[in-house]
Design an enzyme around this catalytic site. Structure first.
Site, PDB file in Angstrom:
ATOM      1  N   ARG A 136      -2.478  21.680  26.402  1.00 45.74           N
ATOM      2  CA  ARG A 136      -1.891  22.392  27.135  1.00 45.74           C
ATOM      3  C   ARG A 136      -0.364  21.950  27.771  1.00 45.74           C
ATOM      4  O   ARG A 136      -0.243  20.628  27.704  1.00 45.74           O
ATOM      5  CB  ARG A 136      -2.570  22.466  28.595  1.00 45.74           C
ATOM      6  N   GLU A 181       5.776  29.383  28.692  1.00 46.68           N
ATOM      7  CA  GLU A 181       5.567  30.094  27.429  1.00 46.68           C
ATOM      8  C   GLU A 181       5.990  31.987  27.773  1.00 46.68           C
ATOM      9  O   GLU A 181       5.461  32.144  28.646  1.00 46.68           O
ATOM     10  CB  GLU A 181       4.199  29.862  26.660  1.00 46.68           C
ATOM     11  N   HIS A 192       2.356  28.477  20.132  1.00 51.18           N
ATOM     12  CA  HIS A 192       0.871  28.341  20.644  1.00 51.18           C
ATOM     13  C   HIS A 192       0.198  29.186  19.811  1.00 51.18           C
ATOM     14  O   HIS A 192      -0.633  30.186  20.093  1.00 51.18           O
ATOM     15  CB  HIS A 192       0.982  29.052  21.961  1.00 51.18           C
TER      16      HIS A 192
END
Length: 407
Positions: free
Chosen positions: A109, A138, A157
């Site tokens: 994370r 993000e 990601h």
């Protein structure tokens, strides 16, 4: 090569064989990483306050007590913890310096690693490189310093962006829907009890209480737990408490595993090598029902006891034998101190000087002049500097911030 160059001398790799891998967070994913990289000839060292030494050794990993110890021993560090108040910016400038000459990989994370500090550490040569798939914000800001450092690899990601992963997610979802229709356990259910409706209605008022007691107990315990005991006293002891115990385990593991729920918590305990026991007694002293969650490493332990008042309000009524009556919510500061005049006043003054408002305060002691324990409900998280000020006083034995995350 495609441009017609044979630049063999410009590239020099780094072998993993005989290197040390530091695994920060040794849950299901961390264990799988250790299993695979151990087979590539790496030595494994891990930091995880919620794992037992026995479980770590099953994967050939050495369990250490401090994060700095893990970082100092490692050539490569891989992170596998959830983002919680406890892990936010857990790896900053000082921690990265412990990994001098090494590499950081974070696919867990964003927000766990201080990104500007990481960029600076790689750019200045403190670290040889880093690879990140997750970020504090993000999509990643185009002005992020991570993008300006050549030896940092960044990906958007996409750790689960494979054809196989997407197919497995779809298949798993279908399997669990079928299981639910067949009244079988649903492995990743968030809110589906695996008990009948009538029993669920009887124990439902105690689920949050057990969860909360577990969360408080594990945050007060600063060692590697190997056992969890859930004890029931009074009317609750007459019920089927399997799901209540699972809720207590959910609370115990929640600070270290964001995907834990009351359905998969017993399996997580099994995966981590933690023994779980239940006990029941009809006597509950002055209360209708009591639930006590105890976490232990076999030598030291922390016990948190709770009840329901009026069938509606949860209360923590005992911590390690200290009788209190604390309302469990939000930001809590638990202070163990000498039972001396002026101590509580000193704590209150320190909180006030830090502009931290006290929403509630509960105090208990075993004997006059012995050790006392106070629980403070605060409007916000106390800063580290405040805790250092409190701990510097000879009357303060220990301070622990407990985040319940329900404010």
């Amino acid at each position: 090569m495609k441009a017609g160059e044979w630049a063999k001398g410009e590239f020099l790799g780094t072998e993993l064989n005989n290197k040390t891998l530091g695994v920060v967070g040794f849950g299901r994913v961390g264990q799988e990483v250790a299993k695979r990289l151990g087979h590539l000839g790496m030595d494994i060292v891990t930091f995880d306050p919620y794992i037992s030494e026995e479980r770590a050794s099953q994967f050939g990993a050495e369990l250490v007590d401090e994060l700095d110890e893990c970082l100092a021993a490692a050539d490569f560090v891989t992170i596998h913890t959830p983002l919680t108040p406890e892990t936010e910016n857990m790896i900053g400038e000082e921690e990265l310096a412990q990994l001098e000459g090494g590499y950081v990989v974070n696919c867990a994370r964003g927000g766990i690693v201080d990104e500007p500090a990481l960029a600076e550490a790689v750019e200045d040569g403190v670290l040889k490189g880093a690879a990140l798939d997750v970020f504090g914000e993000e999509p990643l800001d185009p002005d992020s310093p991570l993008l300006d450092v050549e030896d940092i690899i960044v990906t958007p990601h996409l750790g689960a962006s494979t054809e196989a992963a997407q197919e497995n997610v779809a298949t798993s979802t279908a399997d669990q829907v079928v299981a639910a229709f067949n009244e079988e356990p649903v492995a990743n259910a968030l809110n589906a009890p695996s008990i009948d409706r009538a029993t669920f209605e009887q124990v439902q008022p105690y689920l949050d209480l057990a969860d909360t007691a577990g969360r408080i107990a594990v945050q007060l315990f600063d060692k590697h737990m190997s056992t969890v005991e859930v004890a029931y006293a009074g009317d609750i002891a007459d019920q089927d408490v399997e799901y209540v115990t699972a809720s207590a385990l959910k609370g115990v593991f929640e600070p270290s595993d964001m995907q834990v729920n009351a359905v998969n918590a017993p399996q997580i305990a099994k995966e981590r090598g933690i023994d779980v026991t239940e006990s029941k007694t009809s006597s509950a002293e002055d209360y209708q029902s009591l639930i006590t969650v105890t976490v232990s490493d076999g030598e030291d332990s922390v016990s948190v006891c709770g009840t329901r008042f009026g069938g509606e309000e949860s209360r923590i009524v005992r911590i390690d034998g200290h009788r209190i009556e604390a309302v469990p919510h939000g930001h809590m500061l638990v202070v163990r101190n000498k039972d001396e005049p002026g101590t509580i006043g000193f704590i209150g003054t320190a909180l006030g000087e830090s502009d931290i408002n006290i929403a509630g305060m509960f105090n208990g002691r075993r004997t006059i002049g012995g050790e006392a324990l106070s629980v403070y409900n605060l409007d916000e998280r106390p800063p580290a500097e405040l805790l250092e000020t409190l701990n510097a006083d000879d009357r303060i034995i220990e301070t622990t911030y407990v985040a319940l995350g329900d404010e």
